[in-house]
Design a protein around this motif. Structure first.
Motif, short mmCIF file in Angstrom:
data_model
loop_
_atom_site.label_atom_id
_atom_site.label_comp_id
_atom_site.label_asym_id
_atom_site.label_seq_id
_atom_site.Cartn_x
_atom_site.Cartn_y
_atom_site.Cartn_z
N ARG A 49 0.83 -1.19 0.00
CA ARG A 49 0.00 0.00 0.00
C ARG A 49 0.87 1.25 0.00
N SER A 50 0.50 2.21 -0.80
CA SER A 50 1.24 3.46 -0.86
C SER A 50 0.56 4.50 0.03
N SER A 51 1.27 4.97 1.04
CA SER A 51 0.74 6.01 1.91
C SER A 51 0.92 7.37 1.26
N GLN A 52 0.36 8.39 1.85
CA GLN A 52 0.52 9.74 1.32
C GLN A 52 2.00 10.11 1.32
N GLY A 53 2.46 10.63 0.19
CA GLY A 53 3.87 11.00 0.10
C GLY A 53 4.77 9.87 -0.33
N PHE A 69 10.51 2.34 -2.29
CA PHE A 69 9.66 3.22 -3.07
C PHE A 69 10.20 4.66 -3.07
N HIS A 70 9.47 5.57 -3.71
CA HIS A 70 9.90 6.96 -3.78
C HIS A 70 9.13 7.82 -2.77
N PRO A 71 9.79 8.24 -1.70
CA PRO A 71 9.13 9.14 -0.74
C PRO A 71 9.32 10.61 -1.15
N ALA A 105 5.69 3.37 10.09
CA ALA A 105 5.02 2.40 9.22
C ALA A 105 5.80 2.20 7.93
N GLU A 106 6.34 3.28 7.37
CA GLU A 106 7.14 3.18 6.15
C GLU A 106 8.41 2.40 6.39
#
Length: 236
Positions: A15-19, A149-151, A170-171
């Motif tokens: 899951r991709s969180s905001q940002g 991933f790309h933050p 979490a990330e």
């Protein structure tokens, strides 16, 4: 389904969180060509499979950069390399076969070089050139990130990099799980931590890097090159 396919499916299902941008799952219509997630999955699959039996060194850095893996789908690698427009790193060094399709859209806000050749990342160039200059063959090292991933900073758009020191708990946990899955594919006693964030992430999964190299971005290139050179020159 191969082990590499299963690993890429793990990345795709995160899951991709905001940002956070997941390049193997998501497409930004402003910046990405159609089918870009599929293209990036194909890039990563070919890249990893080409190194399963040959990789001697595993380099782990911080996270995908917006000029590099965010578009190429490969850590510390720019799409300019795989598209055949990089002066030092030809496509065949990265992927088997011919040059691959870029995934960035040609946009008016790009400079002329970016429009013609795709995105390029200074860190990617430094890492590839250094490893090659000091004797590692292209398929003898494999590149990855502590956070795959790309933050980015949402308030500034998506074309920026959020530092690894700003990743949420979490990330970091997501990154830890993906890092463990990566080392199931590439177990190694020659792990190079690129930067402190990477060293901390490796320690969290019980891996002591054989070499701790300076992060090459933001003026760290001389120290990075010296660290890598000193390590590789001691290897048989």
């Amino acid at each position: 389904m191969t082990n590499v396919d299963a690993f890429i499916q793990v990345l795709r299902n995160c899951r991709s969180s905001q940002g956070v941008f997941n390049p193997w799952k998501a497409r930004n219509r402003t910046y990405d060509v159609p089918l870009s997630p599929q293209l990036r999955r194909e890039h990563l699959k070919a890249y990893l499979e080409a190194r399963l039996e040959t990789a001697k060194y595993v380099l782990v850095a911080e996270a995908l950069g917006y000029q590099g893996g965010r578009f190429s789908g490969i850590a510390m690698t720019s799409e300019r390399m795989i598209a055949g427009h990089h002066k030092q790193v030809p496509p065949g060094h990265v992927l088997p076969g011919d040059a691959r399709t870029r995934t960035s859209k040609v946009r008016k806000d790009m400079n002329k070089t970016q429009q013609a050749m795709g995105m390029a990342e200074p860190t990617a160039t430094i890492v590839w050139n250094t490893m090659l200059d000091y004797g590692a063959a292209p398929d003898e090292f494999v590149l990855w990130n502590a956070f795959p991933f790309h933050p980015y900073h949402p308030g500034k758009g998506t074309m920026n990099n959020r530092s690894g020191t700003q990743l949420t708990a979490a990330e970091l946990e997501t990154g830890k799980q993906c890092l463990q899955a990566f080392f199931a594919l590439f177990p190694s006693d020659a792990v190079i931590a690129v930067g402190e964030i990477a060293a901390q992430a490796l320690a969290a999964i019980g891996i002591q890097p054989a070499c701790r190299a300076k992060q090459p971005a933001n003026g760290g290139k001389p120290d990075f090159v010296n660290d890598i050179a000193a390590y590789l020159m001691t290897r048989p």
